[in-house]
Design an enzyme around this catalytic site. Structure first.
Site, short mmCIF file in Angstrom:
data_model
loop_
_atom_site.label_atom_id
_atom_site.label_comp_id
_atom_site.label_asym_id
_atom_site.label_seq_id
_atom_site.Cartn_x
_atom_site.Cartn_y
_atom_site.Cartn_z
N ASP A 69 -1.27 1.02 4.08
CA ASP A 69 -2.68 0.63 3.99
C ASP A 69 -3.13 -0.25 5.16
O ASP A 69 -4.25 -0.74 5.17
CB ASP A 69 -2.94 -0.09 2.67
CG ASP A 69 -2.14 -1.37 2.53
OD1 ASP A 69 -1.32 -1.65 3.43
OD2 ASP A 69 -2.32 -2.10 1.54
N GLN A 130 -15.91 -19.66 21.02
CA GLN A 130 -16.83 -20.05 19.95
C GLN A 130 -16.42 -21.45 19.47
O GLN A 130 -15.87 -21.62 18.40
CB GLN A 130 -16.77 -19.03 18.81
CG GLN A 130 -17.14 -17.61 19.25
CD GLN A 130 -17.03 -16.61 18.11
OE1 GLN A 130 -17.63 -16.81 17.06
NE2 GLN A 130 -16.27 -15.55 18.32
N LYS A 231 -25.71 -20.88 37.12
CA LYS A 231 -26.18 -19.61 36.57
C LYS A 231 -27.01 -19.85 35.31
O LYS A 231 -26.85 -20.84 34.61
CB LYS A 231 -24.99 -18.70 36.24
CG LYS A 231 -24.05 -19.22 35.17
CD LYS A 231 -22.86 -18.29 35.00
CE LYS A 231 -21.90 -18.84 33.94
NZ LYS A 231 -20.70 -18.01 33.80
N ARG A 233 -28.06 -17.78 31.85
CA ARG A 233 -27.76 -16.60 31.04
C ARG A 233 -28.98 -16.16 30.24
O ARG A 233 -29.65 -16.97 29.62
CB ARG A 233 -26.61 -16.89 30.06
CG ARG A 233 -25.25 -16.98 30.71
CD ARG A 233 -24.16 -16.99 29.65
NE ARG A 233 -22.83 -17.14 30.24
CZ ARG A 233 -22.09 -16.13 30.66
NH1 ARG A 233 -22.56 -14.89 30.56
NH2 ARG A 233 -20.90 -16.33 31.18
N ASP A 261 -13.86 -11.76 31.48
CA ASP A 261 -14.08 -10.84 30.37
C ASP A 261 -14.63 -9.51 30.90
O ASP A 261 -13.89 -8.63 31.29
CB ASP A 261 -15.01 -11.47 29.34
CG ASP A 261 -15.08 -10.67 28.04
OD1 ASP A 261 -14.48 -9.58 27.96
OD2 ASP A 261 -15.73 -11.14 27.08
N THR A 265 -20.07 -11.96 35.71
CA THR A 265 -20.28 -13.21 36.44
C THR A 265 -19.48 -13.23 37.73
O THR A 265 -19.99 -13.60 38.80
CB THR A 265 -19.87 -14.41 35.55
OG1 THR A 265 -20.70 -14.45 34.39
CG2 THR A 265 -19.99 -15.72 36.32
#
Length: 374
Positions: A69, A130, A231, A233, A261, A265
């Protein structure tokens, strides 16, 4: 969570009056019994194996798989009762949640198996970005992950270039050692063509938050020019505008960051540096997440090369992009593991500008344990 008793104090701990020699002897005997064990999940097996080679020990046999499962199942096949166990498991893509669950279950299993001390070595800490409430009704996911890990009962956590230092404070009951990979990159930067002339070199931070990191690298290289890119965003992974603070005309520019990522940037910053007269642009980051279309962007960008560590597996990305270069942090992690097991300070890893690879080869040629502590 309830903490278990730790092993006998280190030999350099304050001795009781009149009992110094006896206490040191008993501490040494306790260290001999206190065996080191290395366990790896499936997130980055290659890095764990490299650490084991550096240490001169083997990875413990762990049966890791899934039930029909999709639930994770595992069994540690060897006896680790009374051992000093280090679990190497980044919570990295592409299976962030599975890797996190593996880490939790591995630590929990070690607790149930009576390991004497458990250290979670997390080269890449997932959910780190986060780290605060940036708007209404959002979680502080970095704190939630810290609480999950702490609840499982490790005695210590070792991380590598956390996205922000305050994540260490999310662990309320256990110490966190946040290592820096920059020395491993600096050793390679010294060999780059043109790096010998520090007057014609600039260390560039792609945002204001990364300026302390850029300054550390510049100081260790002896470079006076630290450039900042401001910068704005529009949304996550979307840059509205960028501007350079500083002069890059005719210079070798090194963009320094902790995470790459989607590379939006990084590539825009490289283009901006070239527009302002930079001779050559390199990109350096500890963690190469490389979410699509990062590889395509880097290949088509003004970046000459992009260097990342192996905190996240990079084999597929290296095959997709010829500009990518991977520098191993296995020597750094192995040195930290060795020092923690020997109850030695980690501060030496922060005070020098020399890479661990160079330092260990001089101070301790061959495997770090070389048969001891097994």
């Amino acid at each position: 969570p309830r903490r278990r008793a730790l092993p006998a104090a280190a030999p350099d701990s304050p001795a009781t009056p009149g009992g110094g020699r006896k206490q040191r002897a008993s501490s040494a005997a306790a260290t001999d019994v206190y065996k080191v064990r290395l366990i790896a999940g499936t997130a980055n097996r290659e890095l764990a194996e490299a650490c084991a080679r550096e240490l001169g020990i083997k990875l413990e046999d762990v049966d890791l798989g899934k039930f029909a499962d999709g639930e994770i199942k595992l069994q540690i096949k060897e006896n680790i009762r009374g051992a000093d166990v280090f679990v190497i498991q980044p919570t990295c893509p592409p299976h962030v949640n599975d890797n996190l669950m593996e880490l939790l279950l591995l630590v929990h299993t070690l607790t149930l198996s009576s390991a004497k001390r458990i250290t979670a070595v997390i080269p890449y800490y997932g959910y780190a970005r986060q780290d605060r409430k940036s708007k209404a009704r959002v979680p502080i996911s970095a704190a939630a992950v810290a609480h999950l890990i702490e609840t499982m009962g490790p005695h210590r956590v070792v991380t590598l270039d956390l996205h922000c230092g305050q994540i260490q404070g999310f662990f309320r009951q256990i110490p966190v050692d946040n290592l820096f990979a920059e020395n491993e990159f600096i050793e390679q930067l010294r060999r780059v063509d043109g790096a010998g002339n520090t007057e014609q070199m600039a260390i560039v931070s792609p945002d204001a938050g990364g300026v302390p990191r850029a300054r550390r690298v510049a100081d260790k290289l002896g470079v006076s020019a630290v450039i900042t890119i401001l910068k704005r965003r529009a949304a996550a992974n979307q840059i509205e505008s960028m501007q350079i603070v500083g002069d890059v005309e005719g210079k070798l520019c090194v963009l320094v960051d902790d995470i790459i990522d989607t590379a939006g940037t990084l590539c825009k910053a490289a283009a901006l540096l070239k527009e302002n007269g930079a001779r050559r642009v390199l990109g350096i980051a500890t963690h190469g997440v490389f979410s699509p279309p990062a590889m395509e962007r880097i290949s088509a960008s003004e970046l000459a090369e992009v260097w990342v560590s192996d905190s996240i597996p990079q084999a597929a990305n290296m095959a997709a992009c010829s500009k990518l270069k991977v520098i191993s942090v296995a020597p750094l992690l192995a040195e930290a593991i060795h020092r923690l097991h020997k109850e030695q300070s980690l501060s030496r890893l922060f005070r020098t500008a020399q890479s661990v690879t160079m330092r260990v080869s001089t101070d301790h040629p061959g495997p770090l344990f070389d048969g001891e502590g097994l």
